[in-house]
Motif scaffolding. Structure first.
Motif: not given
Length: 350
Positions: A283-291, A315-326, A346-347
């Motif tokens: 229930t605390t796990r973030a959504g996943r992108l699998v490709l 893709t996260s943009g300037v001065n922002r932390s990544p929104q996806l983690k490999v 993972e998100r």
């Protein structure tokens, strides 16, 4: 390893001959059991190879993913009952069928509408894009669509929507009414096209050369004849790894925008308490992108991981932390020249 392999072969032969003597490399082996382990079967799952065989499936195409790889994709995304799953390059819906089989509700889109629904011919009849695809027995699949696959497996109730849309339409709710109906997904699973057999949905980062003329993989596919296309596939007619990954930019942006960041109060929590890689409740796990990502044979996990990680920063943009983690990458060797990688991301909370 060789001795173990030979022993397994000998064991198989021994079972047929019903003897207690094994022979490997002209060496006789006598064996006796050291201990006996008893167990009881309490449950059994489907046999993926037979229950979801492409030979029996009503609607398939040249790029339909085999059932084992499709189910590995859905399992890597940790999809289950109550989850909402998207495939923005769904094609014949092999990945969505795997997710639906695990209990998820699924949504599929594809820029190539003709791969989803029949085309009306001048004489009034209809035919799907892959309708003239001939199976090994010579039969065709006229008037079939991806929806028929869900009917075939009794999973139609899990299919919420199947429609034509470019992957870019999923960004920031900029698509049509159907796209905007779905705000967040628990998982995005896909096998993106890379211009060898199917069209790209966004321009590639670089060009390749055909007969000395620089062109995109899509245009190259149009210029080459069938024999050259097949040879091109064998010779890995793909962009460099970084350029391949760069073509996933829009997909990464869609994932960052559309994947859920789950919390204990999230209404889309699962009904079963699965554990994520971090050891916390699902229930605390973030959504996943699998490709799936195709590369030249011999590419290392470190190279794939690094290229994907660089794109998460871009893709996260300037001065922002990544929104996806490999999280991980795993190779599947298709042939001597071509590999493809199962990539799990993972998100991440902003």
């Amino acid at each position: 390893y060789q001795h173990t392999l030979n022993l397994e072969v000998a064991l198989s032969s021994q079972k047929k001959n019903k003897t207690n003597s094994l022979t490997t490399n002209n060496t006789s082996l006598e064996y006796s059991s050291m201990r006996n382990i008893l167990g009881r079967i309490v449950a059994s799952g489907p046999n993926i190879l037979t229950d979801f065989s492409l030979k029996e499936r009503p609607f398939v195409g040249t790029t339909t993913m085999n059932p084992v790889s499709a189910h590995l994709t859905a399992a890597a995304a940790l999809v289950g009952k109550g989850d909402l799953v998207l495939d923005p390059f769904c094609g014949t819906a092999s990945l969505l069928i795997a997710a639906a089989n695990l209990g998820a509700d699924v949504v599929g889109s594809d820029v190539d509408v003709e791969s989803l629904f029949p085309t009306v011919l001048p004489d009034g009849s209809s035919r799907s894009k892959n309708g003239n695809f001939r199976r090994k027995d010579g039969s065709q699949q006229l008037d079939r669509t991806a929806e028929d696959n869900f009917d075939f497996y009794g999973l139609r109730s899990r299919l919420l929507d199947l429609f034509g849309a470019d992957v870019a339409e999923w960004m920031h709710g900029g698509g049509g009414e159907t796209v905007n109906k779905y705000q967040k997904f628990d998982a995005i699973i896909c096998d993106p096209p890379f211009g060898i057999r199917e069209k790209l949905t966004s321009p590639p980062a670089a060009a390749i050369s055909v007969s000395g003329v620089a062109t995109s993989p899509v245009k190259a596919n149009e210029l080459l004849n069938d024999g050259e296309k097949e040879e091109g596939i064998k010779k890995q007619l793909l962009l460099s790894l970084d350029e391949q990954v760069a073509s996933l930019t829009i997909l990464f942006q869609v994932a960052a925008h559309r994947l859920t960041c789950r919390s204990n109060n999230n209404s889309r929590s699962r009904s079963r308490g699965e554990i994520s890689d971090s050891g916390t409740d699902s229930t605390t796990r973030a959504g996943r992108l699998v490709l799936w990502l195709p590369t030249a044979a011999g590419t290392t996990p470190e190279q794939v991981f690094s290229s994907l990680q660089k794109l998460t920063f871009i893709t996260s943009g300037v001065n922002r932390s990544p929104q996806l983690k490999v999280l991980r990458v795993r190779p599947e060797e298709l042939n001597d020249n071509l590999w493809r990688w199962l990539c799990v991301l993972e998100r991440v909370e902003e």
